[in-house]
Design a protein around this motif. Structure first.
Motif, PDB file in Angstrom:
ATOM      1  N   ILE A  60      -7.744  -0.614  -2.007  1.00 22.38           N
ATOM      2  CA  ILE A  60      -7.881   0.840  -1.975  1.00 22.38           C
ATOM      3  C   ILE A  60      -9.314   1.245  -2.320  1.00 22.38           C
ATOM      4  O   ILE A  60      -9.933   2.073  -1.634  1.00 22.38           O
ATOM      5  N   GLN A  74      -3.269   7.678  -0.430  1.00 22.14           N
ATOM      6  CA  GLN A  74      -2.732   6.491  -1.094  1.00 22.14           C
ATOM      7  C   GLN A  74      -2.035   6.900  -2.390  1.00 22.14           C
ATOM      8  O   GLN A  74      -2.476   7.798  -3.094  1.00 22.14           O
ATOM      9  N   VAL A 114       0.837  -1.208   0.000  1.00 27.79           N
ATOM     10  CA  VAL A 114       0.000   0.000   0.000  1.00 27.79           C
ATOM     11  C   VAL A 114       0.871   1.257   0.000  1.00 27.79           C
ATOM     12  O   VAL A 114       0.539   2.251  -0.658  1.00 27.79           O
ATOM     13  N   CYS A 115       1.982   1.191   0.721  1.00 29.78           N
ATOM     14  CA  CYS A 115       2.867   2.352   0.832  1.00 29.78           C
ATOM     15  C   CYS A 115       3.997   2.327  -0.196  1.00 29.78           C
ATOM     16  O   CYS A 115       4.915   3.157  -0.144  1.00 29.78           O
TER      17      CYS A 115
END
Length: 272
Positions: free
Chosen positions: A238, A258, A32-33
């Motif tokens: 997401i 995001q 996600v990061c």
């Protein structure tokens, strides 16, 4: 409201991540990061925790005869109040719960207390904004545990949406592959058809039936496979998380924070 003004007003998007050991939580957060690095850890006061010093001190205090039962890091680093932040995307704050098999009733009460206390925070920046509950689908852990049953039966999270992440979903591909081979399919055909068969059969399986029957069902769920690979895709996570947020301001904060899905940013920009 402009996303930059939202970030200035609220700060960062805060997520509680719950899951058993080896549920693939860290891998998902890294995806996600958009990083392979481990997060930095801060205590509740915002002071950075030096993990090397903490680990060394705990190793000294740990009785050798008990180290094989539960490592010092497992006992000391999983403070739910600690904040995990990735340098690649400091717009997210993650809180980690080990899952309830690790601490039994006491861990469950800590999670309930944490959710309740964060819900009472006056400032939105200190509130909890979403919960990701990770449940691995590899063979050894496919069934729901008593702790997970307890959470969805007894833990009212109020307005905080819970999204269930069925991690390691590709383990079900192997199950369907074996079934297809038994039906007489070639190795090539079975390999190609297995992912689709797993995705099609899952909605009628025991996991979703369980979640439909609990007192406090999650807002939605997502199946995540091959997240450890370079092409692991968290797009659905997401999108589902954004869709689960009823507060428009928080929705905009999440979408703008995001960095892995430009399509989602554009979608919500157009809708607003």
């Amino acid at each position: 409201m402009d996303p930059s003004r939202i970030r200035e007003k609220i700060g960062r998007f805060r997520i509680l991540v719950i899951g058993r050991a080896n549920a693939g939580k860290t891998t998902i957060l890294q995806r996600v990061c958009n990083t392979r690095d481990n997060p930095e850890i801060y205590d509740g006061a915002g002071k950075k925790i030096d993990l090397t010093v903490l680990m060394a001190s705990r190793e000294v205090r740990c009785a050798p005869s008990r180290c094989h039962e539960l490592t010092c890091s497992q006992r000391g680093l999983h403070n739910i109040e600690n904040e995990m932040v990735f340098k690649s995307n400091p717009g997210f704050i993650f809180h980690d719960s080990r899952g309830f098999e690790a601490g039994g009733a006491s861990e469950f009460e800590k999670v309930k207390e944490f959710i309740a206390s964060r819900s009472k925070e006056q400032k939105m920046t200190n509130q909890l904004h979403a919960i990701w509950y990770c449940i691995p689908m590899d063979e050894a852990s496919r069934s729901f545990t008593a702790g997970e049953n307890k959470f969805f039966s007894q833990c009212d999270t109020g307005s905080i949406p819970v999204i269930v992440l069925f991690t390691k979903f590709d383990a079900l591909y192997d199950v369907e592959y074996a079934k297809l081979k038994k039906e007489g399919r070639s190795r090539k055909d079975a390999k190609e058809l297995a992912p689709k068969r797993a995705e099609e059969s899952f909605p009628n399986g025991p996991q979703l039936k369980f979640l439909k029957d609990v007192r406090w069902p999650p807002k939605c769920y997502v199946c995540l496979s091959n997240m450890e690979k370079d092409d692991g895709d968290c797009k659905t996570l997401i999108e589902r998380t954004a869709g689960a947020l009823d507060n428009e301001v928080l929705q905009q904060l999440f979408v703008s924070t995001q960095q892995t899905n430009l399509e989602t940013c554009m979608k919500y920009a157009v809708e607003r």
